[in-house]
Motif scaffolding. Structure first.
Motif, mmCIF file in Angstrom:
data_model
loop_
_atom_site.group_PDB
_atom_site.id
_atom_site.type_symbol
_atom_site.label_atom_id
_atom_site.label_comp_id
_atom_site.label_asym_id
_atom_site.label_seq_id
_atom_site.Cartn_x
_atom_site.Cartn_y
_atom_site.Cartn_z
ATOM 1 N N SER A 186 0.797 -1.226 0.000
ATOM 2 C CA SER A 186 0.000 0.000 0.000
ATOM 3 C C SER A 186 0.831 1.279 0.000
ATOM 4 C CB SER A 186 -0.931 0.022 1.217
ATOM 5 O OG SER A 186 -0.177 0.146 2.406
ATOM 6 N N GLY A 187 2.082 1.197 0.485
ATOM 7 C CA GLY A 187 2.919 2.392 0.612
ATOM 8 C C GLY A 187 2.620 3.197 1.859
ATOM 9 N N ASN A 188 1.718 2.703 2.708
ATOM 10 C CA ASN A 188 1.364 3.399 3.941
ATOM 11 C C ASN A 188 2.370 3.087 5.037
ATOM 12 O OD1 ASN A 188 -1.001 4.486 2.849
ATOM 13 N ND2 ASN A 188 -2.166 2.654 3.389
ATOM 14 N N GLY A 189 2.604 4.080 5.882
ATOM 15 C CA GLY A 189 3.486 3.879 7.016
ATOM 16 C C GLY A 189 3.066 4.726 8.193
ATOM 17 N N SER A 190 3.487 4.298 9.378
ATOM 18 C CA SER A 190 3.159 5.024 10.596
ATOM 19 C C SER A 190 4.225 4.732 11.646
ATOM 20 C CB SER A 190 1.783 4.583 11.099
ATOM 21 O OG SER A 190 1.483 5.212 12.328
ATOM 22 N N ARG A 191 4.716 5.775 12.302
ATOM 23 C CA ARG A 191 5.698 5.649 13.382
ATOM 24 C C ARG A 191 5.575 6.886 14.267
ATOM 25 N NH1 ARG A 191 6.312 1.204 11.921
ATOM 26 N NH2 ARG A 191 8.128 -0.001 11.490
ATOM 27 N N GLU A 192 6.140 6.779 15.468
ATOM 28 C CA GLU A 192 6.193 7.931 16.362
ATOM 29 C C GLU A 192 7.173 8.951 15.798
ATOM 30 O OE1 GLU A 192 7.113 6.935 20.402
ATOM 31 O OE2 GLU A 192 5.724 5.240 20.377
ATOM 32 N N CYS A 193 6.778 10.203 15.787
ATOM 33 C CA CYS A 193 7.646 11.280 15.271
ATOM 34 C C CYS A 193 8.986 11.317 16.001
ATOM 35 C CB CYS A 193 6.968 12.638 15.418
ATOM 36 S SG CYS A 193 5.796 12.985 14.142
ATOM 37 N N ASP A 194 8.956 11.174 17.310
ATOM 38 C CA ASP A 194 10.196 11.223 18.086
ATOM 39 C C ASP A 194 11.165 10.141 17.630
ATOM 40 O OD1 ASP A 194 9.154 13.312 19.528
ATOM 41 O OD2 ASP A 194 8.619 12.101 21.282
ATOM 42 N N TRP A 195 10.641 8.963 17.345
ATOM 43 C CA TRP A 195 11.488 7.854 16.928
ATOM 44 C C TRP A 195 12.064 8.122 15.537
ATOM 45 C CZ3 TRP A 195 14.085 4.605 19.501
ATOM 46 C CH2 TRP A 195 14.652 3.497 18.887
ATOM 47 N N ILE A 196 11.275 8.661 14.642
ATOM 48 C CA ILE A 196 11.752 8.984 13.291
ATOM 49 C C ILE A 196 12.873 10.019 13.367
ATOM 50 C CG2 ILE A 196 11.121 10.031 11.074
ATOM 51 C CD1 ILE A 196 8.287 8.848 11.512
ATOM 52 N N MET A 197 12.662 11.064 14.162
ATOM 53 C CA MET A 197 13.677 12.114 14.286
ATOM 54 C C MET A 197 14.962 11.561 14.881
ATOM 55 S SD MET A 197 11.415 15.473 15.303
ATOM 56 C CE MET A 197 10.656 14.724 16.720
ATOM 57 N N ARG A 198 14.862 10.687 15.861
ATOM 58 C CA ARG A 198 16.055 10.088 16.478
ATOM 59 C C ARG A 198 16.778 9.200 15.459
ATOM 60 N NH1 ARG A 198 19.191 8.903 21.398
ATOM 61 N NH2 ARG A 198 20.224 6.993 20.796
ATOM 62 N N ALA A 199 16.029 8.339 14.775
ATOM 63 C CA ALA A 199 16.637 7.394 13.838
ATOM 64 C C ALA A 199 17.296 8.098 12.665
ATOM 65 C CB ALA A 199 15.588 6.414 13.328
ATOM 66 N N CYS A 200 16.766 9.238 12.268
ATOM 67 C CA CYS A 200 17.277 9.931 11.079
ATOM 68 C C CYS A 200 18.128 11.145 11.401
ATOM 69 C CB CYS A 200 16.107 10.330 10.184
ATOM 70 S SG CYS A 200 15.171 8.920 9.578
ATOM 71 N N GLY A 201 18.263 11.490 12.676
ATOM 72 C CA GLY A 201 19.075 12.644 13.049
ATOM 73 C C GLY A 201 18.481 13.951 12.560
ATOM 74 N N VAL A 202 17.149 14.021 12.546
ATOM 75 C CA VAL A 202 16.456 15.221 12.075
ATOM 76 C C VAL A 202 15.995 16.026 13.286
ATOM 77 C CG1 VAL A 202 14.450 16.083 10.782
ATOM 78 C CG2 VAL A 202 15.642 14.026 10.009
ATOM 79 N N PRO A 203 16.399 17.301 13.379
ATOM 80 C CA PRO A 203 15.910 18.130 14.488
ATOM 81 C C PRO A 203 14.395 18.321 14.403
ATOM 82 C CG PRO A 203 17.716 19.222 13.315
ATOM 83 C CD PRO A 203 17.327 18.016 12.519
ATOM 84 N N ASP A 204 13.753 18.465 15.560
ATOM 85 C CA ASP A 204 12.297 18.593 15.665
ATOM 86 C C ASP A 204 11.727 19.631 14.702
ATOM 87 O OD1 ASP A 204 9.699 18.386 16.616
ATOM 88 O OD2 ASP A 204 10.051 19.735 18.303
ATOM 89 N N GLN A 205 12.315 20.815 14.701
ATOM 90 C CA GLN A 205 11.773 21.901 13.884
ATOM 91 C C GLN A 205 11.996 21.677 12.387
ATOM 92 O OE1 GLN A 205 14.231 22.065 16.050
ATOM 93 N NE2 GLN A 205 15.973 23.143 15.174
ATOM 94 N N ALA A 206 12.907 20.790 12.012
ATOM 95 C CA ALA A 206 13.215 20.560 10.596
ATOM 96 C C ALA A 206 12.372 19.463 9.960
ATOM 97 C CB ALA A 206 14.690 20.217 10.436
ATOM 98 N N LEU A 207 11.679 18.650 10.759
ATOM 99 C CA LEU A 207 10.939 17.514 10.207
ATOM 100 C C LEU A 207 9.850 17.928 9.221
ATOM 101 C CD1 LEU A 207 10.627 14.451 10.123
ATOM 102 C CD2 LEU A 207 9.024 14.647 12.052
#
Length: 187
Positions: A132-153
């Protein structure tokens, strides 16, 4: 792929850059049974990051030890996280996963040469339902795993949507979960 991304999110320091996480992913997937990795110059060029700087960052965290300094031929390193041997599938499967990550994170696909966007594109693709191409995860976990700052997501997600990696995305304000749909050719 998703397991390795999750594993690296846990073992790398929270402040590790997206570039370091992207290089660590390639190292973990390309290591041999002796926990050594040789990254040729062409591969490093395709990652579009400063290999000398990023390898020093990973060395300072104690995650790897550079054996051959970055040079025209590439870089050689020994990974210091012995737990990787238990995490990683067989080497041919890991090498296929490393190639998959390069293809799905390439600037032509993500629309940017920024390793952070490349890693985010790989992460979202790896954590999506293939049918389906659908996905879902906690934002905090995505930012941690990808090294993306909160304001940049949000801006990064908008860039991935504009470049055709994502069809759409939304963050649920109540739960903090992010939901996304990959563009049809990505799924």
């Amino acid at each position: 792929m998703s397991e390795m991304l999750s594993y690296l999110a846990v073992v790398l320091p929270a402040d590790a850059s997206a570039e370091a996480r992207f290089l660590a992913l390639q190292c973990a997937l390309r290591m041999n049974a002796s926990m050594r990795v040789q990254l040729p110059a062409g591969l490093l060029r395709s990652l579009r990051l400063d290999a000398a700087h990023v390898s020093r960052e990973l060395e300072q965290t104690g995650w790897l030890s550079v054996m051959d300094s970055p040079r025209a031929a590439g870089i050689g390193a020994e990974l210091l996280d012995a737990t990787l041997l238990a995490q990683a599938p067989a080497r041919p499967d890991r090498r296929r996963a490393a190639d998959w990550a390069l293809r799905h994170g390439c600037p032509a696909r993500t629309g940017a040469a920024d390793p952070g966007l490349q890693l985010l594109g790989v992460y979202l693709t790896a954590h999506s339902d293939p049918s389906s191409g659908n996905g879902s995860r906690e934002c905090d976990w995505i930012m941690r795993a990808c090294g993306v700052p909160d304001q940049a997501l949000p801006g990064a997600l908008d860039q991935l949507t504009g470049s055709g990696v994502l069809k759409g995305w939304r963050i649920c304000p109540d739960s903090g979960d992010m939901h996304w749909i990959l563009a049809s050719e990505q799924g």
